[in-house]
Design a protein around this motif. Structure first.
Motif, PDB file in Angstrom:
ATOM      1  N   GLY A  94       0.633  -1.259  -0.120  1.00 58.78           N
ATOM      2  CA  GLY A  94      -0.158   0.081   0.003  1.00 58.78           C
ATOM      3  C   GLY A  94       0.708   1.378  -0.072  1.00 58.78           C
ATOM      4  N   GLU A  95       2.121   1.130  -0.180  1.00 53.79           N
ATOM      5  CA  GLU A  95       3.012   2.287  -0.450  1.00 53.79           C
ATOM      6  C   GLU A  95       3.655   2.530  -1.694  1.00 53.79           C
ATOM      7  OE1 GLU A  95       2.846   4.335   2.006  1.00 53.79           O
ATOM      8  OE2 GLU A  95       2.149   2.958   3.405  1.00 53.79           O
ATOM      9  N   SER A  96       4.187   3.570  -1.928  1.00 53.46           N
ATOM     10  CA  SER A  96       4.701   3.850  -3.396  1.00 53.46           C
ATOM     11  C   SER A  96       5.845   3.209  -3.614  1.00 53.46           C
ATOM     12  CB  SER A  96       4.672   5.407  -3.832  1.00 53.46           C
ATOM     13  OG  SER A  96       3.110   5.802  -3.611  1.00 53.46           O
ATOM     14  N   ARG A 118      -2.097   7.822  -2.421  1.00 56.02           N
ATOM     15  CA  ARG A 118      -0.756   8.350  -2.047  1.00 56.02           C
ATOM     16  C   ARG A 118      -0.535   9.441  -2.756  1.00 56.02           C
ATOM     17  NH1 ARG A 118      -2.233   6.171   2.394  1.00 56.02           N
ATOM     18  NH2 ARG A 118      -1.274   3.963   2.853  1.00 56.02           N
ATOM     19  N   THR A 119       0.354  10.395  -2.047  1.00 59.23           N
ATOM     20  CA  THR A 119       0.880  11.772  -2.644  1.00 59.23           C
ATOM     21  C   THR A 119       1.658  11.341  -3.676  1.00 59.23           C
ATOM     22  OG1 THR A 119       0.548  12.706  -0.550  1.00 59.23           O
ATOM     23  CG2 THR A 119       1.738  13.985  -2.167  1.00 59.23           C
ATOM     24  N   SER A 120       1.690  12.332  -4.825  1.00 62.93           N
ATOM     25  CA  SER A 120       2.696  12.217  -5.909  1.00 62.93           C
ATOM     26  C   SER A 120       4.208  12.536  -5.536  1.00 62.93           C
ATOM     27  CB  SER A 120       2.549  13.189  -7.023  1.00 62.93           C
ATOM     28  OG  SER A 120       0.944  12.594  -7.515  1.00 62.93           O
ATOM     29  N   THR A 194      12.310  14.607   0.041  1.00 66.15           N
ATOM     30  CA  THR A 194      11.180  15.469   0.370  1.00 66.15           C
ATOM     31  C   THR A 194      10.739  15.433   1.692  1.00 66.15           C
ATOM     32  OG1 THR A 194      10.412  14.848  -1.868  1.00 66.15           O
ATOM     33  CG2 THR A 194       8.777  15.850  -0.362  1.00 66.15           C
ATOM     34  N   GLU A 195      10.611  16.518   2.296  1.00 67.94           N
ATOM     35  CA  GLU A 195      10.208  16.747   3.650  1.00 67.94           C
ATOM     36  C   GLU A 195       9.090  16.081   4.046  1.00 67.94           C
ATOM     37  OE1 GLU A 195      10.044  20.804   4.809  1.00 67.94           O
ATOM     38  OE2 GLU A 195      12.131  21.249   4.519  1.00 67.94           O
ATOM     39  N   GLY A 196       9.223  15.250   4.988  1.00 65.65           N
ATOM     40  CA  GLY A 196       8.205  14.360   5.733  1.00 65.65           C
ATOM     41  C   GLY A 196       7.851  13.082   5.088  1.00 65.65           C
ATOM     42  N   PHE A 197       8.869  12.751   4.147  1.00 65.11           N
ATOM     43  CA  PHE A 197       8.604  11.310   3.551  1.00 65.11           C
ATOM     44  C   PHE A 197       9.846  10.617   3.828  1.00 65.11           C
ATOM     45  CE2 PHE A 197       5.583  13.525   1.116  1.00 65.11           C
ATOM     46  CZ  PHE A 197       4.566  12.723   0.613  1.00 65.11           C
ATOM     47  N   ARG A 198       9.658   9.332   4.054  1.00 61.88           N
ATOM     48  CA  ARG A 198      10.902   8.446   4.286  1.00 61.88           C
ATOM     49  C   ARG A 198      10.993   7.331   3.332  1.00 61.88           C
ATOM     50  NH1 ARG A 198      11.677   4.646   9.937  1.00 61.88           N
ATOM     51  NH2 ARG A 198      14.060   4.540   9.824  1.00 61.88           N
TER      52      ARG A 198
END
Length: 253
Positions: A94-96, A118-120, A194-198
């Motif tokens: 369920g993750e990109s 999910r966000t682009s 990208t800030e906030g993404f891991r």
């Protein structure tokens, strides 16, 4: 053309080695005259396809060879095989997810699959990012030799940053980080692209142990705890191994 044949044989031999070779060994392995071997190596070094480690008097595959590999990856089975594996990985987690190859000191994204809802991300197909900042890049860089790393990041120059998140600022700090990547078997990145993404990534290795690509998952950091992140890392390792077996023809072991 004998010269072209000999050149390709030299490159194939070096590409299949995990350690640099002396010229005499190359000549003996390929049954070439030493003078011819030195002439070929000189031209290949000049164009970046081979590295000459002067102090060791040995030769290794060079960064220009990886540019050729990246071109192959964009158009050939790696992208087609990798897409199917990444699609299954994204459906299962369920993750990109994405697949990237090394192109000099950058990563080049060759497969991108966004999970539903999910966000682009910035990792669209054809996008390049500094390899030292990305999980995919770190996973691949960790599999290179010290000499190859020096050609990509030499001296004491400060490494590029994209955000305010902590990231390796010098080649020395990058080497320290890559040692941890080798120990862990996966590479992590938190907010550096990208800030906030891991992200977590694992290298896809060929039969000689060289990195031909890396597969990764990316998610919003606040949604996933550490236990869940470790589960995602396990799935990424499995996906990288699956792609490696399919590309090289190896069976699961």
């Amino acid at each position: 053309m004998p010269a072209a044949d000999a050149t390709l044989r030299v490159l194939s031999l070096l590409a299949g080695q995990r350690a640099p070779l002396p010229a005499a060994r190359i000549a003996a392995e390929l049954d070439l005259p030493r003078s011819t071997t030195y002439d070929l190596l000189s031209v290949l070094v000049e164009h970046g396809y081979v590295l000459h480690l002067a102090q060791e008097r040995r030769y290794a595959i060079g960064p220009s060879a990886y540019e050729v590999a990246a071109g192959y990856a964009r158009h050939a089975p790696l992208a087609r095989v990798g897409r199917r594996v990444v699609e299954r990985l994204v459906d299962a987690t369920g993750e990109s997810g994405h697949l990237a190859s090394l192109s000099g000191s950058d990563v080049l994204y060759i497969v991108e699959e966004r999970a539903k809802g999910r966000t682009s991300l910035v990792t669209d197909i054809g996008v390049r990012l500094p390899a030292h900042l990305t999980a995919t890049g770190r996973a691949m860089l960790a599999q290179l030799t010290p000499a190859q790393l020096r050609t990509l990041h030499s001296g004491r120059e400060e490494l590029l940053r994209r955000t305010d998140a902590p990231s390796p600022a010098t080649p020395r700090q990058l080497r320290e980080l890559l040692r941890q990547v080798r120990a862990d078997g996966v590479a992590w990145e938190s907010g550096e692209v990208t800030e906030g993404f891991r992200s977590v990534a694992a290298a896809v290795l060929d039969q000689a142990g060289w990195p031909v690509a890396a597969v990764a998952l990316t998610w919003e950091e606040h949604r996933v705890d550490e236990e869940q992140a470790q589960h995602l890392a396990d799935r990424v390792r499995e996906a990288a191994g699956e792609i490696a077996r399919m590309v090289s023809g190896r069976r699961a072991g």
